[in-house]
Design a protein around this motif. Sequence first.
Motif, mmCIF file in Angstrom:
data_model
loop_
_atom_site.group_PDB
_atom_site.id
_atom_site.type_symbol
_atom_site.label_atom_id
_atom_site.label_comp_id
_atom_site.label_asym_id
_atom_site.label_seq_id
_atom_site.Cartn_x
_atom_site.Cartn_y
_atom_site.Cartn_z
ATOM 1 N N VAL A 18 0.843 -1.204 0.000
ATOM 2 C CA VAL A 18 0.000 0.000 0.000
ATOM 3 C C VAL A 18 0.876 1.250 0.000
ATOM 4 N N ARG A 25 3.483 6.836 -6.618
ATOM 5 C CA ARG A 25 2.623 7.755 -7.370
ATOM 6 C C ARG A 25 3.185 9.185 -7.325
ATOM 7 N N VAL A 115 -2.736 4.805 8.611
ATOM 8 C CA VAL A 115 -2.470 6.203 8.267
ATOM 9 C C VAL A 115 -3.082 6.513 6.897
ATOM 10 N N GLU A 116 -3.686 7.675 6.813
ATOM 11 C CA GLU A 116 -4.288 8.083 5.542
ATOM 12 C C GLU A 116 -3.167 8.436 4.552
ATOM 13 N N PRO A 117 -3.339 8.086 3.270
ATOM 14 C CA PRO A 117 -2.261 8.325 2.287
ATOM 15 C C PRO A 117 -1.753 9.762 2.287
ATOM 16 N N ARG B 268 -7.698 -1.114 5.625
ATOM 17 C CA ARG B 268 -8.040 0.311 5.491
ATOM 18 C C ARG B 268 -7.058 1.022 4.553
ATOM 19 N N GLY B 269 -5.778 0.670 4.703
ATOM 20 C CA GLY B 269 -4.764 1.281 3.833
ATOM 21 C C GLY B 269 -5.048 0.987 2.372
ATOM 22 N N CYS B 270 -5.335 -0.289 2.072
ATOM 23 C CA CYS B 270 -5.610 -0.685 0.682
ATOM 24 C C CYS B 270 -6.817 0.083 0.157
ATOM 25 N N SER B 272 -8.175 2.853 1.295
ATOM 26 C CA SER B 272 -7.957 4.309 1.245
ATOM 27 C C SER B 272 -7.308 4.708 -0.075
ATOM 28 N N VAL B 273 -6.331 3.914 -0.485
ATOM 29 C CA VAL B 273 -5.626 4.208 -1.751
ATOM 30 C C VAL B 273 -6.606 4.133 -2.913
ATOM 31 N N ASN B 276 -9.223 7.041 -2.715
ATOM 32 C CA ASN B 276 -8.601 8.335 -3.094
ATOM 33 C C ASN B 276 -8.036 8.331 -4.510
ATOM 34 N N ARG B 277 -8.324 7.249 -5.242
ATOM 35 C CA ARG B 277 -7.898 7.108 -6.640
ATOM 36 C C ARG B 277 -6.393 7.321 -6.802
ATOM 37 N N LEU B 278 -5.667 6.700 -5.909
ATOM 38 C CA LEU B 278 -4.205 6.801 -5.987
ATOM 39 C C LEU B 278 -3.593 5.577 -6.654
ATOM 40 N N GLN B 286 -2.856 -2.345 -10.467
ATOM 41 C CA GLN B 286 -2.561 -1.935 -9.091
ATOM 42 C C GLN B 286 -3.801 -1.990 -8.216
ATOM 43 N N ASP B 289 -4.684 -5.496 -7.473
ATOM 44 C CA ASP B 289 -3.764 -6.087 -6.488
ATOM 45 C C ASP B 289 -4.147 -5.655 -5.067
ATOM 46 N N LEU B 290 -4.486 -4.370 -4.938
ATOM 47 C CA LEU B 290 -4.851 -3.882 -3.595
ATOM 48 C C LEU B 290 -6.161 -4.516 -3.120
#
Lengths: 132, 476
Positions: A18, A25, A115-117, B268-270, B272-273, B276-278, B286, B289-290
């Motif tokens: 993650v 990015r 943690v938030e990105p 949550r990390g997966c 969140s990404v 947030n369209r990261l 990607q 995978d997440l």
Amino acid sequence: MGNSKVLIVDDDPDFVAVMKVVLEREQYTVATASDREEGMSQIQAGKPDLVIMDVMMSTWSDGFEMSRKLKKDPRYKDIPILMLTGVEQKTGIGFKSTAGDPEWLPVNGFLDKPVEPQVLLDEVKRLLCRKE
Amino acid sequence: MEPVPENIRLLKGAYWLAKLRWIAIVYVVVGTYVAHKMLGVNLNDGALYVIAGLLVVYNTTVLVMLNRLMQADQQVPCRAANKIASAYNMVVWVLFNRFTRIDPHVSCKAVKRIINFQICADLLLLTVLLHFSGGIENPLVFYFIFHMIIASILLSMRESYLQATFAVCLFGLLVLLEYEQIVPHYCLTGFVSTCLRQEKLYMLGTFFVFTTGVYLAVYMANYIAIRLKHTEYAYRQANAMLQEKDRIKDEYVFRVTHDIKGHLATIRGCLSVIVNRLAGPPGGVQEADLIRRAHKRTVKLANFVKALLQLTQMRLTDESEMDVCSLPEILQCAVGAVEARAEEKSITLDCTVESSVGDIFGDRFSIEEMVANLLMNAIAYTPEKGTVSLSARSDGDGVLVEISDTGIGIPEQEQGRVFDEFYRAANARQLERDGTGLGLSIVRLIVGRHGGEIQVESKEGCGTRFRLRLPQGQGS
């Protein structure tokens, strides 16, 4: 800022994946290690601009020990360290207030998991700016 | 409530004794006045008032001694200030029955010495007081017993019997000296009709009752004190055990929350990404995978919670559906449940069940789960193309089931802990990161429920063998 090399030392491969996505990015070059030994080898192979590490890996204090080792070594003591863990809430030990203590917790930043990105990116940016 | 240390208990006892003495002094003065002036009893009141005065001086000395003892180990920056503090301490104690300061390092021996001194001096002064107030005619003679009870509570059994002997000797000596007219006898005229000093039988009888009364009081008070001490000790032990259990429970909660939070943080990390369209374009590699990682961790978290609930439920209830069931069938089912996983890793799965193995009395599903659990572990920690074997044979009045593998083994120093909850050997953690650490704990609970036993033999790098012995029970 972009192209700075960030080393992530964490034994959770999913969490590492993650963080890697988030950092890559933003054009950071990301290297990973799953424990303290591997982390030290990576640092010796090529000095990173920032180290992000977990506290509990093979042992509950791996992160502490690695951060102390790095800060004692004149070759690596200028590398900023961001500690990222979920231990604080469970132990009640106030890591945040002690982060930066040269003896107890010689790290430059501290974030709680999860943690938030954006929070992670802001902290990484702050530490890299300070270094420059 | 924290247990009171022995030295503090003794110190409080010594102060308590001094406090009682103030009451006794008032009692002597008032008693003498009332008996002599108001009731007209013939008393040597002058001598009794002198004794009361002596008691005041002596009790003050005792308090000073106790205060000095309490300060013995303290750093005293200013002598005058310390004296004031000491006097204040004493006044507060007399008025409010509490200490303003107590030195926790007061020596037990020193306090006991002061208590022994107090009791001896009390017995001596009581004897003198009796002498001037009628000797054996005075019913106050039985006040000796109070001191015996106090000695039994505060001192050792030996010391309390010594004090009893001292009291008997003092009283005996007084009676003898007065009887032989070596010392004068002050007859309690007005209280008794005739002077009892010459009544030999009365004196002997009173002395006998006094002696037995004193020793019996010591015996009984010691018996009660010892029983109370034993009860207190048992409570302390129970308290220590409860504290230890509390610590273990806290550690348990810590481990559980740590494991759950680890999974949740990653999920949550997966997400969140992705939210947030990261993670690149939607539906991209990607993102996929997440999502896969988040799903995998969700499954692991669910398995962990399931295992935890099962373990807790097993601990809370003793209920299990015990019945006669076929062990060979159970073993076949367990093998069937893990065959696919063994195939994935190209692991050879052997199963040998001797014909002598028949029915067993137990919970069919628990036994199957236990064996499957051991087989899954064996497969998980055996490298590809290895071998996992299951064998079962009769063993006396039970059945011996062995599950062995050619896996990574368990380091010798860690073998004793593999059944502990959440414990995972270091090499197991390296090979398989996400085990719950609960599987073998569940196995041990199931074995225990069936009255069986489980042992582990292992050599690091060579393999592991679990020997599971189950009694046939009602099935035999």
